[in-house]
Design a protein around this motif. Sequence first.
Motif, PDB file in Angstrom:
ATOM      1  N   UNK A 353       0.869  -1.185   0.000  1.00 33.33           N
ATOM      2  CA  UNK A 353       0.000   0.000   0.000  1.00 33.33           C
ATOM      3  C   UNK A 353       0.901   1.229   0.000  1.00 33.33           C
ATOM      4  N   UNK A 354       0.337   2.380  -0.322  1.00 35.70           N
ATOM      5  CA  UNK A 354       1.102   3.618  -0.312  1.00 35.70           C
ATOM      6  C   UNK A 354       0.963   4.298   1.048  1.00 35.70           C
ATOM      7  N   UNK A 355       2.068   4.571   1.743  1.00 35.96           N
ATOM      8  CA  UNK A 355       1.970   5.279   3.022  1.00 35.96           C
ATOM      9  C   UNK A 355       1.511   6.710   2.804  1.00 35.96           C
ATOM     10  N   UNK A 356       0.562   7.151   3.606  1.00 36.50           N
ATOM     11  CA  UNK A 356      -0.034   8.464   3.405  1.00 36.50           C
ATOM     12  C   UNK A 356       0.935   9.618   3.511  1.00 36.50           C
ATOM     13  N   UNK A 357       2.005   9.451   4.287  1.00 32.08           N
ATOM     14  CA  UNK A 357       2.956  10.541   4.474  1.00 32.08           C
ATOM     15  C   UNK A 357       3.650  10.893   3.162  1.00 32.08           C
ATOM     16  N   UNK A 358       3.636   9.983   2.193  1.00 28.87           N
ATOM     17  CA  UNK A 358       4.216  10.275   0.888  1.00 28.87           C
ATOM     18  C   UNK A 358       3.459  11.336   0.120  1.00 28.87           C
ATOM     19  N   UNK A 359       2.258  11.670   0.584  1.00 27.73           N
ATOM     20  CA  UNK A 359       1.426  12.693  -0.063  1.00 27.73           C
ATOM     21  C   UNK A 359       1.391  13.989   0.744  1.00 27.73           C
ATOM     22  N   UNK A 360       2.146  14.031   1.849  1.00 28.85           N
ATOM     23  CA  UNK A 360       2.163  15.228   2.691  1.00 28.85           C
ATOM     24  C   UNK A 360       2.007  14.849   4.150  1.00 28.85           C
ATOM     25  N   UNK A 361       2.396  15.765   5.028  1.00 27.25           N
ATOM     26  CA  UNK A 361       2.380  15.469   6.467  1.00 27.25           C
ATOM     27  C   UNK A 361       1.000  15.124   6.990  1.00 27.25           C
ATOM     28  N   UNK A 362      -0.043  15.757   6.446  1.00 25.72           N
ATOM     29  CA  UNK A 362      -1.397  15.457   6.919  1.00 25.72           C
ATOM     30  C   UNK A 362      -1.850  14.063   6.491  1.00 25.72           C
TER      31      UNK A 362
END
Length: 393
Positions: A353-362
Amino acid sequence: MGQFTQADVLTKLPKQFFANLVQKVNHLTASGADVINLGQGNPDLPTPHHIVQAMQEATAKSDHHRYPPFRGHRFLKEAVSNFYAREYGVELDPEREVAVLFGGKVGLVEISQCYLNPDDVALVPDPGYPDYWSGIAMARAKMVQMPLLEKNKFLPDFTQISDEEWNQAKCMFLNYPNNPTGGTATTEFFEETVARARDHQILVVHDFAYGAIGFDGQKPISFMQIPCSKEVGIEVYTLSKTYNMAGWRIAFAVGNEHVIESINLIQDHFYVSIFGAVQEAAAVALNHSQECVDELVAVYERRRNAFISRIQELGVENIHAPKGSFFCWLPTPKGLGSQEFADLLLEQEHVAVAPGVGFGQSGDGYIRVGLLTEEERLVEAAERMARCYHQEK
């Protein structure tokens, strides 16, 4: 070989966060592991046959073997205008309000070169598509993050942007249906966006990559449907998701004629437009029956329902079905960051899965799951993931 010093702008580019994920998946797969890869946004189904056939026939036309017009064939821009009139009730001038793009990514990156000078400010969604950052970095401009929070249905809260930031901002990036959260925009939100943009002379760039993919009978709204939207912005639409044409690299921008002219101007210096046969196939996709699009959306909705219902049945809490896009945005177990939980899923359960932090700190505290494999595999992924969720309770 001699070493040459790169231009400063290259050293300022954001790192490709997901390259590391691809390496990990490839390593596990090479070792014989049965990896279910839900970490990328690459459509898994083929381009519809009638579009492929149009391309095959068009490649034989000798006119397409020459340079195409710099700013794209008129027949494609007319097809775009017809598409917007039919799908959204929006009238567009094919020559003045449509620009042909080498994929949506190119338009989203080059718009910053068109309108941002060093130290200018752009408002960007957090989490958001990382290539917004790339274009801003190339322009040597600055970003102000607009957090997309679950409590706000993943819409930015404009009241949290300071007066100083509004006054400094030259450009705002938005994306609905949203990657990575799956959130959708409301007419009221877009109306507020237009009002704010008019008040502060901000260029709005709406990334409509998932414009065709809305669930539960709800068709996503085009920013261009909002009164006065052409005064303040453009919309970038790609054929990658709507018609499974990701590898074809064909998209377009529509809206404010001065911005469209700027895009055309910068592209005059980079390209000699796109292979004419690709443009012809794209026109066929836009002009002909949209039954293939309806079928595709139905596939994604079935996949969404299969995955979400199974992971909910297994007792994983706070899981909500997305309203659009082909992504699910799931919270991580309490106390675990997104990268840590993504690594755990990959190492223990062989689910990427893609870790959300890769899209920004939020985005930290979330993972992004792509609905880009068969229902059976998505159900199996839900079962594997549920084991990790319960293990971390």
